[in-house]
Design an enzyme around this catalytic site. Structure first.
Site, mmCIF file in Angstrom:
data_model
loop_
_atom_site.group_PDB
_atom_site.id
_atom_site.type_symbol
_atom_site.label_atom_id
_atom_site.label_comp_id
_atom_site.label_asym_id
_atom_site.label_seq_id
_atom_site.Cartn_x
_atom_site.Cartn_y
_atom_site.Cartn_z
ATOM 1 N N GLU A 1 19.106 6.712 -22.758
ATOM 2 C CA GLU A 1 19.801 5.916 -21.750
ATOM 3 C C GLU A 1 19.465 6.343 -20.337
ATOM 4 O O GLU A 1 19.055 7.479 -20.082
ATOM 5 C CB GLU A 1 21.310 6.000 -21.973
ATOM 6 C CG GLU A 1 21.853 7.402 -21.867
ATOM 7 C CD GLU A 1 23.382 7.441 -21.973
ATOM 8 O OE1 GLU A 1 23.899 7.260 -23.086
ATOM 9 O OE2 GLU A 1 24.033 7.647 -20.927
ATOM 10 N N HIS B 1 30.987 1.372 -15.790
ATOM 11 C CA HIS B 1 29.623 0.876 -15.982
ATOM 12 C C HIS B 1 29.592 -0.374 -16.848
ATOM 13 O O HIS B 1 30.581 -0.728 -17.491
ATOM 14 C CB HIS B 1 28.694 1.953 -16.568
ATOM 15 C CG HIS B 1 29.049 2.418 -17.955
ATOM 16 N ND1 HIS B 1 29.804 3.540 -18.200
ATOM 17 C CD2 HIS B 1 28.726 1.932 -19.183
ATOM 18 C CE1 HIS B 1 29.938 3.727 -19.501
ATOM 19 N NE2 HIS B 1 29.287 2.761 -20.123
ATOM 20 N N HIS C 1 28.343 -3.705 -23.769
ATOM 21 C CA HIS C 1 29.756 -3.353 -23.589
ATOM 22 C C HIS C 1 30.077 -3.200 -22.104
ATOM 23 O O HIS C 1 29.182 -3.139 -21.266
ATOM 24 C CB HIS C 1 30.102 -2.051 -24.331
ATOM 25 C CG HIS C 1 29.454 -0.821 -23.775
ATOM 26 N ND1 HIS C 1 28.203 -0.376 -24.164
ATOM 27 C CD2 HIS C 1 29.871 0.072 -22.840
ATOM 28 C CE1 HIS C 1 27.901 0.728 -23.505
ATOM 29 N NE2 HIS C 1 28.892 1.027 -22.688
#
Lengths: 150, 150
Positions: B43, B7, B84
């Site tokens: 999330e 991801h 990230h």
């Protein structure tokens, strides 16, 4: 229509050092490299995995070739790191138009040449919650004209 | 061993607004959402494509749940954007140790719980040319013990 994460574009100061880092740390190999004079970058593509649309996902390492390039400016402001993300599509013109319809600004009035003769455009990061987003159609992807694709 | 881009983690101020943006602009759908109190995030995972290791690649949208969380600090310093990148591996312990052997620092002494009960660790961005890099082993991935996996 988006069918894959095509690549993650990473700005680096020294392409060879970054290639060596990704090889030593993870075993990733360069499958393609080129200089794109228009974009002012020297770049290397590291293939990570195949994707279920018949394509693949890559890391794209980008070193500036001149100080007025986008990547050089990015490095001066932010240092090394993720510069953009790229989604793969079979039709970059249609997908760009779909995004534009929702109010997102694009960087080029028509697609330009990307890695390996792909056709690319970029969506403005200010319209994408801070993420510079590339749309990319591979050179060998089906190329319906923008006129009849939607 | 890395087998996929798992991801791209994107920091956002308003999770619902970012979900709406990705749905409206690209048609992406939320396939999973959760609150991770340890990480201090709310999330959502948007599935983009399947990968040839039997997994998939996602966008992970991250909204902080408290001001001392990593994502809140990131937003305060950088604004919204890519936080990230995450690589998928069948064995997060072995892959983390392989990276450590080359001198890269890890953030946790042992893996912690990530999205959907995955096991995760992070490599220090200063040792990764500016890229905060997560290693993730899916909950349903083969789990060789770290003792016999290398």
């Amino acid at each position: 229509m988006i069918t894959r994460i095509d690549h993650i574009g990473i700005a680096c100061r020294d392409l060879d050092a970054s290639i060596e880092f990704y090889k030593t740390t993870y075993g990733f190999e360069v499958v393609h490299s080129e200089v794109n004079e228009e974009q002012g970058v020297r770049e290397a593509m590291l293939r990570i995995n195949g994707t279920d649309d018949g394509g693949a996902s890559y890391l794209q390492l980008l070193e500036p070739t001149r100080e007025d390039s986008t990547i050089a400016k990015y490095l001066a402001k932010h240092g090394e790191g993720v510069h953009h993300i790229a989604f793969g599509t079979p039709d970059v013109v249609a997908t760009t138009e779909e995004a534009t319809r929702t109010g997102v600004r694009v960087l080029y009035p028509a697609p330009r040449r990307g890695t390996s003769n792909s056709s690319i455009n970029f969506l403005h990061p200010k319209d994408c919650h801070g993420v510079l987003t590339e749309l990319v159609q591979a050179a060998d992807a089906a190329t319906p004209s923008s006129a009849n694709s939607h």
